[in-house]
Design a protein around this motif. Structure first.
Motif, short mmCIF file in Angstrom:
data_model
loop_
_atom_site.label_atom_id
_atom_site.label_comp_id
_atom_site.label_asym_id
_atom_site.label_seq_id
_atom_site.Cartn_x
_atom_site.Cartn_y
_atom_site.Cartn_z
N VAL A 252 41.93 58.63 78.25
CA VAL A 252 43.30 59.13 78.41
C VAL A 252 43.27 60.61 78.83
CG1 VAL A 252 45.56 59.41 77.34
CG2 VAL A 252 44.10 57.51 76.64
N PRO A 253 43.53 60.89 80.11
CA PRO A 253 43.60 62.29 80.57
C PRO A 253 44.86 62.97 80.01
CG PRO A 253 43.60 60.72 82.43
CD PRO A 253 43.78 59.93 81.17
N PRO A 254 44.98 64.28 80.18
CA PRO A 254 46.10 65.00 79.57
C PRO A 254 47.49 64.48 79.96
CG PRO A 254 44.46 66.55 80.39
CD PRO A 254 44.04 65.19 80.84
N ASP A 255 47.65 63.83 81.12
CA ASP A 255 48.98 63.33 81.49
C ASP A 255 49.41 62.12 80.67
OD1 ASP A 255 47.64 61.16 82.55
OD2 ASP A 255 48.20 61.55 84.63
N GLY A 256 48.50 61.59 79.83
CA GLY A 256 48.88 60.49 78.93
C GLY A 256 48.78 59.11 79.51
N ASN A 257 48.49 59.01 80.84
CA ASN A 257 48.35 57.69 81.46
C ASN A 257 46.89 57.26 81.45
OD1 ASN A 257 51.07 57.19 82.21
ND2 ASN A 257 50.83 58.72 83.83
N PRO A 258 46.59 56.15 80.76
CA PRO A 258 45.19 55.75 80.59
C PRO A 258 44.51 55.31 81.88
CG PRO A 258 46.66 54.51 79.13
CD PRO A 258 47.52 55.23 80.08
N ILE A 259 43.19 55.40 81.89
CA ILE A 259 42.36 54.88 82.98
C ILE A 259 41.35 53.93 82.34
CG2 ILE A 259 40.74 55.44 84.84
CD1 ILE A 259 41.84 58.34 84.72
N ILE A 260 41.34 52.68 82.83
CA ILE A 260 40.31 51.73 82.36
C ILE A 260 39.13 51.86 83.30
CG2 ILE A 260 39.79 49.34 81.72
CD1 ILE A 260 42.82 48.76 81.92
N LEU A 261 38.01 52.34 82.80
CA LEU A 261 36.84 52.52 83.66
C LEU A 261 36.19 51.17 83.94
CD1 LEU A 261 35.31 55.70 82.01
CD2 LEU A 261 36.76 55.55 84.04
N LEU A 262 35.81 50.95 85.21
CA LEU A 262 35.25 49.65 85.59
C LEU A 262 33.90 49.81 86.29
CD1 LEU A 262 38.73 48.13 86.40
CD2 LEU A 262 37.27 47.52 84.49
N SER A 263 33.51 48.82 87.08
CA SER A 263 32.12 48.75 87.59
C SER A 263 31.58 50.04 88.21
CB SER A 263 32.01 47.64 88.62
OG SER A 263 32.31 46.41 88.04
N ASP A 264 32.40 50.74 89.00
CA ASP A 264 31.91 51.94 89.68
C ASP A 264 32.25 53.22 88.90
OD1 ASP A 264 30.82 50.48 91.67
OD2 ASP A 264 32.24 51.03 93.23
N SER A 265 32.45 53.10 87.60
CA SER A 265 32.84 54.29 86.82
C SER A 265 31.69 55.30 86.77
CB SER A 265 33.24 53.86 85.40
OG SER A 265 32.31 54.31 84.45
N GLN A 266 32.07 56.56 86.62
CA GLN A 266 31.08 57.60 86.37
C GLN A 266 30.32 57.25 85.10
OE1 GLN A 266 33.07 61.32 86.05
NE2 GLN A 266 33.92 61.26 88.10
N THR A 267 29.16 57.87 84.93
CA THR A 267 28.35 57.55 83.75
C THR A 267 28.80 58.30 82.51
OG1 THR A 267 26.80 59.26 84.39
CG2 THR A 267 26.32 57.03 85.16
N THR A 268 29.44 59.46 82.72
CA THR A 268 29.87 60.27 81.58
C THR A 268 31.31 60.72 81.81
OG1 THR A 268 29.10 62.31 82.63
CG2 THR A 268 27.55 61.20 81.16
N GLY A 269 32.00 61.06 80.73
CA GLY A 269 33.38 61.50 80.85
C GLY A 269 33.76 62.38 79.68
N GLY A 270 34.77 63.19 79.89
CA GLY A 270 35.17 64.13 78.85
C GLY A 270 36.57 63.90 78.30
N TYR A 271 37.21 62.82 78.70
CA TYR A 271 38.54 62.52 78.16
C TYR A 271 38.40 61.64 76.92
CZ TYR A 271 40.37 64.04 82.73
OH TYR A 271 40.68 64.74 83.85
N PRO A 272 39.30 61.82 75.96
CA PRO A 272 39.22 60.95 74.77
C PRO A 272 39.46 59.49 75.12
CG PRO A 272 41.14 62.42 74.66
CD PRO A 272 40.35 62.84 75.85
#
Lengths: 332, 252
Positions: A252-272
């Motif tokens: 969930v980035p700061p705008d509050g709209n979730p992102i479901i990470l899928l096959s081509d997702s980055q390996t790391t992330g900093g959003y809760p």
């Protein structure tokens, strides 16, 4: 022995089950969005389950078959035809040299998988044939297919040269895989377990996550689905240091709209991460089109594991019965 | 969520979905935390358990990816009766490994020097970084290139290092509008971080230079020049040297 691409379609790429073991180097997994459909399409032509297939998105390609071959099409129904006759899905299909395969439009689902007996003759890179679009490696020249591409395939274990086609340009057996078990219709229900930062979210956000519907936005692709619904809020706006994410992580980035990470997702992330979609339900998301809505359902880890193992058992049983039926049919 | 505090090495274990487990050793960017992560990673890679896929280090934790089907089959092979969850099984394996963690062991770091051509067309934001910090461009180059940086993790893009240890004197916030494309090899600064873009991507970092060295090597194993735990140094080179190295490295 090849398939010639006349028209590429919206996004057609070579995918298998992805690169495993390279995330620590920042290399994404890639691979089929709907791994179940890919595996079944391979079983239906007698390939190894993880062989590479064409992943076809919404608007399919036009392909000229340049040698007798055994193919199968599973996943979303994008209305495949061979020489203008409807081709059944979820079955093995013997196709005559010279036939033209087309996809007439999306009837249901979002992604179809096309396999060919013998598998595509494509070199592996980091132990996989999957296309890594952003880095331009793997698959067919590291990119989505273009008009004029010629996809060679390997010699299938059964010689298909002397097959006779009594009527038309293809033939198939009576039996088929019951797609309903893998392509549930109706409103997609996506089960999840709590994400690593689930407790960071306000109670009302946690409630709305399961009570309300989320719409898949147009900015959704193989990297991830952006979904919109009630904005999800954190209790405190603390900084989170980057950490590993995975297929199905719901950030969930700061705008509050979730992102479901899928096959081509980055390996790391900093959003809760509020949620983690269970592995058994990832293929369901892969078949949801932009504009459609999904309903989240919360389960616990034990249930996620039970559902995973159940699906694997089901796929294994399918593999055994397909293998017997395929042998019988091809020997006729 | 099942979480448990271990006595010996203070850490928590929690699931990341049904196929991975996160072992968290702290909550900030600290060398002592990095050390435990690296020691556990080495231990797991030296003696991988059946079903182990890989582990991904980050600033405060290590994520272990596993194949739950293999784990499930293994555990049915060994006890045959009561089946616990694959997660529980991996957790008990990890708890045993954590008991073996020799925290007093010193880490051996590899040092990798990356040549950088700073400024001009190679580093379009160098002047901005200098102005922002009230320094000359030469001072920025000097400060950046005498630093020693620890690669805490690789992520974001293939071969992209998250480096710690940037001097506060040249820390600069990200650009207000990100660039649509940043060329492969670009060396940048974002806040207290510095890094190198291995492949061309969009990005908002302040670009101060360019390296001819390839960080992402898809046909080599491992495919990343840098690994978590490496010490990275930057060495200034001239425009002439840059061009010669590009010729030697092949087309970038």
């Amino acid at each position: 022995m090849s398939l010639r691409v006349i028209k590429p379609g919206l996004l057609t790429s070579i995918q298998d089950l992805g690169r495993k073991g390279f995330k620590q180097h920042g290399v994404i997994v890639s691979g089929a969005m709907d791994a179940h459909s890919l595996r079944i399409a391979n079983m239906l032509v007698g390939n190894e389950e993880g062989e590479a297939a064409l992943e076809i998105t919404l608007m399919g390609p036009t392909i000229k078959v340049e040698k007798n071959c055994l193919i199968s099409i599973t996943g979303g129904n994008l209305s495949p035809t061979l020489d203008n006759k409807v081709v059944p899905m979820w079955k093995p299909i013997l196709v005559k040299n010279g036939s033209i395969l087309r996809f007439e439009g999306c009837k249901s689902g979002c992604r179809a998988y096309l396999t060919v007996a013998g598998g595509f003759a494509i070199p592996e890179i980091m132990e996989s044939k999957s296309t890594y679009l952003r880095a331009g490696i793997g698959g067919y020249m590291g990119r989505a297919l273009k008009a004029g591409d010629v996809l060679e395939f390997n010699e299938p274990s059964k010689n298909l040269d002397d097959r006779t086609f009594f009527k038309g340009s293809f033939s198939f057996p009576k039996w088929f895989v019951n797609e309903k078990e893998f392509m549930p219709g109706g409103k997609p229900h996506i089960r999840f377990i709590d994400g690593s930062q689930y407790e960071y979210f306000t109670d009302s956000s946690k409630d709305s996550f399961v009570e309300r519907l989320f719409k898949v936005s147009n900015q959704s692709d193989r990297m991830g689905y952006r979904i919109s619904g009630p904005a999800l809020k954190l209790k405190d706006n603390g900084e989170l240091l980057s950490e590993a994410v995975t297929n199905g992580s719901v950030q969930v980035p700061p705008d509050g709209n979730p992102i479901i990470l899928l096959s081509d997702s980055q390996t790391t992330g900093g959003y809760p991460k509020i949620a983690q979609v269970i592995t058994a339900d990832l293929p369901i998301i892969a078949q949801v089109k932009p504009g459609e809505s999904i309903q989240f359902l919360r389960v616990n880890l034990k249930e996620a594991e039970r559902l995973f193992l159940q699906k694997e058992r089901q796929l294994n049983e399918l593999k055994v019965s397909i293998s017997l039926a395929l042998k019988k049919w091809l020997d006729i | 969520m099942p979480e448990k505090l271990l006595k010996k090495t203070a850490c928590t274990l929690s699931p990341l979905g049904d196929s991975a487990i996160v072992i968290t050793f702290g909550n900030g960017m600290e060398y002592s935390v990095h050390k435990k992560i690296k020691l556990l990673k080495d231990l797991l890679e030296d003696e991988p358990f059946a079903g182990f896929i890989e582990c991904v280090p980050a600033y405060t934790n290590l994520t272990v990816f596993y194949d739950p089907l293999v784990i499930y089959k293994e555990q049915n092979k060994s006890n045959g009766n009561e089946t616990t969850s694959p997660f529980e099984m991996v957790r008990s394996i990890l708890e045993m490994k954590l008991q073996d963690l020799k925290e007093d062991k010193k880490l051996i770091h590899r040092t990798v020097t990356i040549p950088v051509c700073y400024g001009n067309e190679y580093g379009p934001d160098l002047e901005y970084v200098a102005r922002y910090n009230d320094l000359t461009t030469d001072e920025v180059i000097h400060i950046h290139s005498i630093g020693e940086y620890l690669a805490y993790m690789i992520g974001f893009a293939p071969g992209f290092p998250f480096l710690g240890g940037l001097s506060e004197n040249i820390a600069t916030p990200r650009r207000s509008s990100p660039r649509m494309t940043i060329p492969a090899g670009a060396v940048g600064i974002a806040g207290m971080q510095t890094g190198v873009y291995p492949i061309s991507t969009p990005g908002g970092w302040q670009l101060i230079g360019q390296t001819p060295t390839k960080l992402f090597l898809p046909n080599v194993n491992p495919p990343s020049l840098l690994q978590a735990g490496d010490i990275v140094k930057f060495h200034p080179i001239t425009d002439q040297e840059y061009k010669e190295m590009i010729l030697k490295e092949g087309v970038q």
